[in-house]
Design a protein around this motif. Structure first.
Motif, PDB file in Angstrom:
ATOM      1  N   UNK A   1      10.164   5.161 -11.669  1.00  0.00           N
ATOM      2  CA  UNK A   1      10.159   3.918 -10.917  1.00  0.00           C
ATOM      3  C   UNK A   1      11.387   3.737 -10.027  1.00  0.00           C
ATOM      4  N   UNK A   2      12.382   4.615 -10.157  1.00  0.00           N
ATOM      5  CA  UNK A   2      13.637   4.417  -9.447  1.00  0.00           C
ATOM      6  C   UNK A   2      13.393   4.334  -7.944  1.00  0.00           C
ATOM      7  N   UNK A   3      13.709   3.172  -7.369  1.00  0.00           N
ATOM      8  CA  UNK A   3      13.513   2.966  -5.942  1.00  0.00           C
ATOM      9  C   UNK A   3      12.067   2.824  -5.525  1.00  0.00           C
TER      10      UNK A   3
ATOM     11  N   UNK B   1      11.804  -1.397 -10.027  1.00  0.00           N
ATOM     12  CA  UNK B   1      12.158  -0.088  -9.499  1.00  0.00           C
ATOM     13  C   UNK B   1      13.430   0.467 -10.094  1.00  0.00           C
ATOM     14  N   UNK B   2      13.550   0.367 -11.412  1.00  0.00           N
ATOM     15  CA  UNK B   2      14.778   0.798 -12.077  1.00  0.00           C
ATOM     16  C   UNK B   2      14.438   1.321 -13.468  1.00  0.00           C
ATOM     17  N   UNK B   3      15.445   1.829 -14.171  1.00  0.00           N
ATOM     18  CA  UNK B   3      15.305   2.155 -15.577  1.00  0.00           C
ATOM     19  C   UNK B   3      14.733   3.515 -15.893  1.00  0.00           C
TER      20      UNK B   3
ATOM     21  N   UNK C   1       0.829  -1.203   0.000  1.00  0.00           N
ATOM     22  CA  UNK C   1       0.000   0.000   0.000  1.00  0.00           C
ATOM     23  C   UNK C   1       0.859   1.246   0.000  1.00  0.00           C
ATOM     24  N   UNK C   2       1.948   1.223   0.768  1.00  0.00           N
ATOM     25  CA  UNK C   2       2.857   2.354   0.801  1.00  0.00           C
ATOM     26  C   UNK C   2       3.469   2.579  -0.571  1.00  0.00           C
ATOM     27  N   UNK C   3       3.875   1.490  -1.215  1.00  0.00           N
ATOM     28  CA  UNK C   3       4.463   1.612  -2.548  1.00  0.00           C
ATOM     29  C   UNK C   3       3.474   2.241  -3.517  1.00  0.00           C
TER      30      UNK C   3
END
Length: 318
Positions: free
Chosen positions: A109-111, A103-105, A4-6
């Motif tokens: 989305x980073x992190x 979480x990359x690229x 949920x946090x994400x």
């Protein structure tokens, strides 16, 4: 909960607002909502939207579910909709799926990995098409430096791919004038001379380009030779592709380019039996499709799959 946090952090980062329509994804609410499923596609001038409506016809006719297809800005926006629960299923590019899941690229989305994102099936190559007017004088990617370029909707997979390709030949943001819109608007801009070139990512033939070519002499810029190798080195997701001669009016030769892969994605909040039934409906009835029929099949549905399969899809494909 971590997931949920994400999701909240992702929505804040991308500006995608609201969490609505989650009843369908849970599949256990009372009333008719439990059979209503939300499917996010792309712009009406691309391939995602008409193909999604063919999937709707198949699913509506072969299951107890009803799909509601929504036009969107495509891949990156659709990831946000899956993360929030606003969509149960969506079409996205396989490179965007990998970036989001890990979480990359991309800065978006980073992190901020979207761990809930899950795959259902890959579908067909999404061809990168770079369109200009025939008399633009733009013959190579390098000629785009200083040009007015529509790179696709803001946050779309098309924009991501366009910037990757331009960077591969040394054209950075600031080296050109960037416009952003859907494919239909970009085609209008080409027709009216408001831009010099447009990037379109979708399975050929793309409706917006077909329509443009009936009223305007067009050129499609090749991505070939050493330039294509540089593009593939810049981003491992790109594969060699060819737009056959005659795909678009006035384009009489094959055009070498690159492509990514279109795929159906879902999320871990959608019940296993719903995903399995939707998957079965589509891939047991691919003969009912009229779009990308040379590519879409159960046998090839895991080619290029870049993220973990949903258990419901795994149950179907075995």
């Amino acid at each position: 909960m971590k997931s949920d946090l994400q999701r909240r952090r992702f929505l804040k980062a991308t500006g995608i607002a609201g969490i609505t329509g989650i009843a369908g994804c849970l599949g256990g609410e009372e009333g008719d909502e439990e059979t209503d499923l939300s499917w996010h596609a792309g712009g009406t001038g691309g391939t995602y939207y008409p193909l999604s409506n063919e999937f709707k016809t198949i699913v509506d006719g072969n299951t107890d579910y009803s799909l509601t297809v929504q036009s969107t800005g495509a891949s990156v926006e659709n990831v946000g909709s899956l993360a929030s629960g606003d969509a149960d299923f969506a079409l996205i590019q396989n490179d965007i799926a990998y970036f989001a899941k890990n979480g990359t690229g991309l800065d978006t989305f980073e992190g901020e990995a979207i761990e809930s994102l899950m795959g259902l099936a890959t579908l067909y190559p999404e061809t990168i098409t770079i369109v200009t007017q025939a008399d633009s004088g733009i013959e190579t990617l390098e000629d785009l430096e200083g040009a007015r370029i529509n790179t696709g909707d803001l946050g779309s997979g098309t924009q991501v791919n366009a910037l990757q390709i331009l960077q591969a030949v040394g054209i950075e943001e600031g080296d050109f004038e960037e416009e952003n819109s859907d494919f239909e608007s970009a085609s209008d801009q080409i027709r009216n001379g408001d831009i010099d070139a447009a990037f379109v990512v979708g399975g050929w033939p793309v409706g917006a380009i077909e329509e443009l070519a009936t009223t305007t002499d067009i050129n499609i810029v090749e991505v070939s030779g050493d330039t294509r190798e540089a593009v593939k080195e810049q981003a491992q997701w790109f594969a060699d592709d060819t737009i056959p001669a005659g795909t678009y009016e006035g384009v009489g030769d094959d055009v070498e380019t690159v492509s990514v892969q279109a795929m159906i994605a879902t999320h871990d909040g959608v019940e296993d039996d719903i995903v399995e039934n939707v998957t079965a409906a589509i891939f047991d009835n691919v003969d009912d499709l009229t779009i990308k029929t040379d590519f879409i099949s159960a046998d090839s549905a895991q080619d290029g799959m870049s993220i973990e399969l949903h258990p419901g899809a795994q149950a179907y494909f075995g």
